[in-house]
Write a protein that holds these residues in place. Structure first.
Motif, mmCIF file in Angstrom:
data_model
loop_
_atom_site.group_PDB
_atom_site.id
_atom_site.type_symbol
_atom_site.label_atom_id
_atom_site.label_comp_id
_atom_site.label_asym_id
_atom_site.label_seq_id
_atom_site.Cartn_x
_atom_site.Cartn_y
_atom_site.Cartn_z
ATOM 1 N N GLU A 1 0.861 -1.183 0.000
ATOM 2 C CA GLU A 1 0.000 0.000 0.000
ATOM 3 C C GLU A 1 0.899 1.236 0.000
ATOM 4 O O GLU A 1 1.666 1.440 0.952
ATOM 5 N N PRO B 1 0.785 4.872 0.631
ATOM 6 C CA PRO B 1 -0.192 5.769 1.253
ATOM 7 C C PRO B 1 -0.337 7.099 0.506
ATOM 8 O O PRO B 1 0.612 7.599 -0.074
ATOM 9 N N PRO C 1 -0.160 6.400 -5.332
ATOM 10 C CA PRO C 1 -0.776 5.934 -4.081
ATOM 11 C C PRO C 1 -1.877 4.905 -4.344
ATOM 12 O O PRO C 1 -2.564 4.970 -5.356
ATOM 13 N N LYS D 1 1.788 -3.370 8.932
ATOM 14 C CA LYS D 1 1.463 -2.023 8.482
ATOM 15 C C LYS D 1 2.530 -1.035 8.921
ATOM 16 O O LYS D 1 2.961 -1.040 10.065
ATOM 17 N N GLY E 1 2.274 1.845 3.699
ATOM 18 C CA GLY E 1 1.019 1.398 4.305
ATOM 19 C C GLY E 1 1.116 -0.082 4.630
ATOM 20 O O GLY E 1 2.190 -0.578 4.989
#
Length: 177
Positions: free
Chosen positions: A35, A37, A110, A164, A170
């Protein structure tokens, strides 16, 4: 590429994910979701990201899977910033030349980025079965730097593991399939 994955999957299915002659059946691939962010900052630049495998016993690099950076930059200015991914740079990056075939890629926007690394290619090809950490390290120009480690067992399919990050990375999910 599909053909080799199918063969490896068939071989793994034939083995029934158990031991054959004392050696564990090898996994076909490593599914990773990173991920990136969405940050609300005055000057946003897509992060440079390195994805690599670490031996947890001695924290050495077992191989680099991907490096996302500004590979289209004129005069290779993107390479100049790779060293901002400090942990990866010290352990593996500074000995590599870029662009690296099968490893280099453009920075990502992102959101969740899904990547599948084949066990028949690159760093996973000769990786011995055992415990490792998948490390995702991100650094942004005019931003921060962060590394996230996700433990996984290579050579044994299992449930996905997720860790995380707190700022530049992320959620990172790793599944051995």
């Amino acid at each position: 590429m599909k053909r080799s994955l199918s063969l490896l999957t068939f071989a793994g299915a034939a083995a029934g994910s158990s031991l054959i002659g004392g050696a564990p059946a090898l996994a076909a691939d490593l599914n990773v979701t990173v991920e990136v962010p969405r940050l609300t900052v005055a000057e946003y630049h897509k992060p440079y990201v390195s994805i690599w495998i670490e031996n947890p016993a001695d924290a050495t690099a077992a191989g680099t899977l991907a490096v996302w950076y500004d590979s289209d930059s004129k005069e290779d200015k993107g390479v100049k910033w790779l060293k901002d991914m400090r942990q990866w740079w010290r352990k593996a990056g500074r000995t590599m030349s870029f662009p690296a075939d099968g490893i280099s890629g453009a920075t990502r926007a992102p959101g969740p980025q899904k990547v599948v690394f084949s066990g028949a290619q690159g760093a996973l090809k000769d990786l011995k079965p055992g415990q490792y950490n998948l490390v995702v390290e991100a650094a942004r120009e005019v931003g921060g730097q962060e590394a996230v480690r996700v433990p996984f067992t290579w050579g044994k399919p299992g449930a996905p593991a997720t860790v995380k990050g707190t700022a530049e990375v992320g959620a990172v999910t790793v599944a051995v399939k």
